[in-house]
Design a protein around this motif. Sequence first.
Motif, PDB file in Angstrom:
ATOM      1  N   LEU A 282      28.838  37.612 207.125  1.00 37.80           N
ATOM      2  CA  LEU A 282      29.345  36.293 206.753  1.00 37.80           C
ATOM      3  C   LEU A 282      28.688  35.786 205.477  1.00 37.80           C
ATOM      4  N   GLU A 283      27.382  35.933 205.391  1.00 34.90           N
ATOM      5  CA  GLU A 283      26.674  35.462 204.193  1.00 34.90           C
ATOM      6  C   GLU A 283      27.072  36.271 202.953  1.00 34.90           C
ATOM      7  N   ILE A 288      29.946  36.073 197.600  1.00 32.03           N
ATOM      8  CA  ILE A 288      30.892  36.467 196.561  1.00 32.03           C
ATOM      9  C   ILE A 288      31.888  35.349 196.273  1.00 32.03           C
ATOM     10  N   VAL A 289      32.198  34.525 197.284  1.00 28.04           N
ATOM     11  CA  VAL A 289      33.048  33.356 197.041  1.00 28.04           C
ATOM     12  C   VAL A 289      32.322  32.371 196.129  1.00 28.04           C
ATOM     13  N   GLU A 290      31.039  32.154 196.378  1.00 30.23           N
ATOM     14  CA  GLU A 290      30.261  31.263 195.516  1.00 30.23           C
ATOM     15  C   GLU A 290      30.145  31.817 194.103  1.00 30.23           C
ATOM     16  N   ARG A 291      29.992  33.129 193.987  1.00 30.63           N
ATOM     17  CA  ARG A 291      29.918  33.758 192.660  1.00 30.63           C
ATOM     18  C   ARG A 291      31.240  33.579 191.906  1.00 30.63           C
ATOM     19  N   PRO A 300      35.545  36.697 185.225  1.00 34.80           N
ATOM     20  CA  PRO A 300      35.673  35.848 186.412  1.00 34.80           C
ATOM     21  C   PRO A 300      36.960  36.070 187.184  1.00 34.80           C
ATOM     22  N   GLY A 301      38.048  36.431 186.505  1.00 40.96           N
ATOM     23  CA  GLY A 301      39.302  36.676 187.203  1.00 40.96           C
ATOM     24  C   GLY A 301      39.209  37.825 188.178  1.00 40.96           C
ATOM     25  N   THR A 302      38.538  38.904 187.760  1.00 44.82           N
ATOM     26  CA  THR A 302      38.375  40.055 188.635  1.00 44.82           C
ATOM     27  C   THR A 302      37.438  39.726 189.800  1.00 44.82           C
ATOM     28  N   THR A 303      36.407  38.951 189.530  1.00 48.33           N
ATOM     29  CA  THR A 303      35.501  38.544 190.603  1.00 48.33           C
ATOM     30  C   THR A 303      36.240  37.715 191.649  1.00 48.33           C
ATOM     31  N   THR A 304      37.158  36.866 191.200  1.00 47.80           N
ATOM     32  CA  THR A 304      37.950  36.071 192.132  1.00 47.80           C
ATOM     33  C   THR A 304      38.799  36.971 193.020  1.00 47.80           C
ATOM     34  N   TYR A 310      37.296  40.894 199.695  1.00 48.79           N
ATOM     35  CA  TYR A 310      36.153  41.109 200.581  1.00 48.79           C
ATOM     36  C   TYR A 310      36.092  40.056 201.684  1.00 48.79           C
ATOM     37  N   ALA A 311      36.253  38.786 201.312  1.00 52.93           N
ATOM     38  CA  ALA A 311      36.097  37.727 202.301  1.00 52.93           C
ATOM     39  C   ALA A 311      37.180  37.795 203.380  1.00 52.93           C
TER      40      ALA A 311
END
Length: 367
Positions: A282-283, A288-291, A300-304, A310-311
């Motif tokens: 969960l953490e 990764i949502v916070e990142r 940032p688009g790819t991280t989103t 993942y989430a």
Amino acid sequence: MRPCLTPDLRAKLRESAERTARSGEPDHEALTDFRKSGLPATAVPAGYGGAGGDGREINRVVEELATVNPSVAIIAFQHFAVSSRIAEWGTEQQKSDLLPLLADGTYLAASAWSETGAGAAKQNLSSTGTRRADGGWELNGAKSFTTGVSIADLYLVLVQTGRPDEGARRTYGAAGQTFFLVTADTSGVVPDLSLDLAGMRGSATGFVSMERCVVPDGNRLGPEGRAPEIIAGVRTSGATLGAVAVGAAQAAFDLAVDHAERRGLTERPTVRHRLVDLATRLESARAIVERAGARVSADPGTTTLHSKLYASTAAEEICLGVARMLGSAGYVTSSRLNLLLADARAVALMGPTNDLARELVALTWQS
């Protein structure tokens, strides 16, 4: 002032989640409470009566809502997304007319992009926008899997206004597509709530059709025929549906902890370790949502996209892990865990779907 989920609203939304799971219909009373809570202002710039929240703040609010009511969380996410797009791409007239109404909850906003046969990437739209002699537009077509049908006051509608570019087929959306802001009371707009979903049952997800729906050119959001540019900007904002998944997973984990404590199972190392493993997953999803919301990565688009992938996957696995811990206690229709599992599964199917998100991430390696 930073919007927050009050204990009173938290209790009302949790009760609402249980009611709507049975009825499959939106809870108008709970949505009225949400409208009045100040939370709708989250993504609206301060200059227009909003809280000026960025992607990180949007994700925080959405996660908090999803811990008690994932259906309301997804309605809020769509509202925030449309608010952000107007703030970024709207004309001064659109901003001054609409953003204050979105901030104070007078208007709830929804996105109407999907339609049958269009594909996950929205590249084969049959809904059209045709320029009229007076400079306005006539919109025709039907949209499917639209969250907020019948409760939204404003739709951000995606239609084909020009010839698609056959050479650019590996994007989200296609050339020749345009966005329009259409109020729910516009003549020709017809909502349809006949969908009976397994998850997100209170999200008012259904169909909305437009028949000879006439709007002025002033309702067009962004440049004509360049909707993919606006769509691409959604990802770079850092706001992610992964926040909905994290909220649902947190609620499921809380059920596991409560179950273990009430039965004295935390005295067993094996149970404690299973809880720790779930908490760690969960953490990781929350991180990764916070990142994504912080927009600190080079892309940032790819991280989103990664955060949604993942989430949503982690949330479903966490819910299944909790189900194994609860055993027969979780295998009854009245168990809240079953509702959370269905909601977590739904996130993977929301746009961009997880399969499309994987394709979009893979394209970054080939560019």
